[in-house]
Design an enzyme around this catalytic site. Sequence first.
Site, PDB file in Angstrom:
ATOM      1  N   ALA A  53      -0.077   5.205   1.403  1.00 12.86           N
ATOM      2  CA  ALA A  53      -0.191   6.007   2.629  1.00 12.86           C
ATOM      3  C   ALA A  53      -0.366   5.122   3.858  1.00 12.86           C
ATOM      4  O   ALA A  53      -1.226   4.237   3.888  1.00 12.86           O
ATOM      5  CB  ALA A  53      -1.355   6.980   2.516  1.00 12.86           C
ATOM      6  N   HIS A  96     -15.051   6.349  -0.578  1.00 12.20           N
ATOM      7  CA  HIS A  96     -14.767   6.869   0.761  1.00 12.20           C
ATOM      8  C   HIS A  96     -15.717   8.018   1.101  1.00 12.20           C
ATOM      9  O   HIS A  96     -16.329   8.048   2.181  1.00 12.20           O
ATOM     10  CB  HIS A  96     -13.311   7.347   0.802  1.00 12.20           C
ATOM     11  N   LYS A 122     -11.413   6.686  -3.377  1.00 11.99           N
ATOM     12  CA  LYS A 122     -11.724   7.950  -2.712  1.00 11.99           C
ATOM     13  C   LYS A 122     -13.178   8.404  -2.927  1.00 11.99           C
ATOM     14  O   LYS A 122     -13.762   9.032  -2.038  1.00 11.99           O
ATOM     15  CB  LYS A 122     -10.745   9.041  -3.153  1.00 11.99           C
ATOM     16  N   ARG A 160     -10.564  -1.887  -3.223  1.00 14.48           N
ATOM     17  CA  ARG A 160     -10.644  -2.610  -1.953  1.00 14.48           C
ATOM     18  C   ARG A 160     -12.042  -2.551  -1.338  1.00 14.48           C
ATOM     19  O   ARG A 160     -12.717  -1.542  -1.482  1.00 14.48           O
ATOM     20  CB  ARG A 160      -9.656  -1.989  -0.954  1.00 14.48           C
ATOM     21  N   ASP A 216      -2.101  -0.996   5.838  1.00 13.93           N
ATOM     22  CA  ASP A 216      -2.381  -0.496   7.186  1.00 13.93           C
ATOM     23  C   ASP A 216      -3.871  -0.415   7.497  1.00 13.93           C
ATOM     24  O   ASP A 216      -4.245   0.008   8.591  1.00 13.93           O
ATOM     25  CB  ASP A 216      -1.767   0.906   7.364  1.00 13.93           C
ATOM     26  N   ASP A 249       0.857  -1.181   0.000  1.00 20.53           N
ATOM     27  CA  ASP A 249       0.000   0.000   0.000  1.00 20.53           C
ATOM     28  C   ASP A 249       0.899   1.239   0.000  1.00 20.53           C
ATOM     29  O   ASP A 249       2.119   1.149   0.159  1.00 20.53           O
ATOM     30  CB  ASP A 249      -0.890  -0.045   1.248  1.00 20.53           C
ATOM     31  N   MET A 277     -11.145   4.541   5.399  1.00 19.20           N
ATOM     32  CA  MET A 277      -9.838   4.665   4.759  1.00 19.20           C
ATOM     33  C   MET A 277      -9.405   3.355   4.120  1.00 19.20           C
ATOM     34  O   MET A 277      -9.564   2.281   4.689  1.00 19.20           O
ATOM     35  CB  MET A 277      -8.789   5.122   5.776  1.00 19.20           C
ATOM     36  N   ALA A 282     -13.672  11.112   9.134  1.00 19.79           N
ATOM     37  CA  ALA A 282     -12.911  11.181   7.880  1.00 19.79           C
ATOM     38  C   ALA A 282     -12.088   9.920   7.660  1.00 19.79           C
ATOM     39  O   ALA A 282     -11.884   9.490   6.518  1.00 19.79           O
ATOM     40  CB  ALA A 282     -11.997  12.408   7.893  1.00 19.79           C
TER      41      ALA A 282
END
Length: 335
Positions: free
Chosen positions: A80, A122, A119, A226, A252, A78, A115, A111
């Site tokens: 970030a 999201h 996006k 994902r 993460d 990944d 994650m 927010a």
Amino acid sequence: MLSKAVRAGSVLNCARPLIPATAIKLKRRGIETKIPPETPSSLKGDLKLVTGSSLFNPRTEYRMVRKYQGRLKACILDWAGTVVDCGVYSPAVAFIDVFAQEGVPITMEEAREPMGTHKKVHIRKITESEAVRKRWHEKFGRYPNEEDVERMYQKFIPQQISSLESSQMISGAVETVSFIKKEFNLKIGSTTGFTSAMVDKLKTTASKQGYTPDCYVAADEVPQARPHPYMVWLNAIRLDVNPIQAIVKVDDTADGVREGTSAGCWSVGLAKTGNYVALNEEEIAALSKEDYERKISRSYEILSNAGAHYVIDTINDLPPVIEDINRRLASGENP
């Protein structure tokens, strides 16, 4: 014609086309029924479904099971929270800014909640939060819809691209990736919730700091990002790596972990530098022992519950994990 005993299987649930063959038997509820030799022409217009029966051929009494026992060939990382942007601040702050522009403020926790996803997905998931929907209704007298999601997404894109210019590699990430490439002869792939335009900016920023993976796959290059497995599979194709068991995915987020397990490869969660501790390296170092333990324990629990085969602190702890996976593969284990 098929015997009455064979036709009787049609009352059961699962169905399969009956293939003409000699000396093939159907075994159902302890009753063996031999199918008479028939040619395809004799079955023309009279094909039946035999349901709920186990088909076996006495000429092939053994079934081969193919099992990979080689070593890992690729590591898919990944971005970030894994190799760059400790604490995943860049997208989190951009989401907060976009909702603030709409006049509907959101918290850092809101927010961060979805994650790892594409996006736009999201943003949509944030608008599905009951607390955010309530605030939106108080502001506009209606609930958020898909037009709102699209408008915010279009505002989000330039903000996210701009913020990626200042992204910093996580301490030790460049050196660790170089080590596993050389020591374990691994190809390095990448997946992300970022779009292609965002990845183009990120790859330039990361390359200047010494990080250049062998393959880039963005969230908008696949039918669904994902936790679906398509980005991992596209990495495998572009890296020319098979079987899927020879790949380890590192992420993460819970959705990133599920991306790996749903693809059929090994999946490793990173607890310290990612979305659930949600702090940069300086902030982590300043935590009290109690606060650090509370945050890191919660992160470990989330990633473990997502199905990670391993959970470790940072990417710098990855080499022993790769060595252990190679040991497990050699002993016949699969993910």
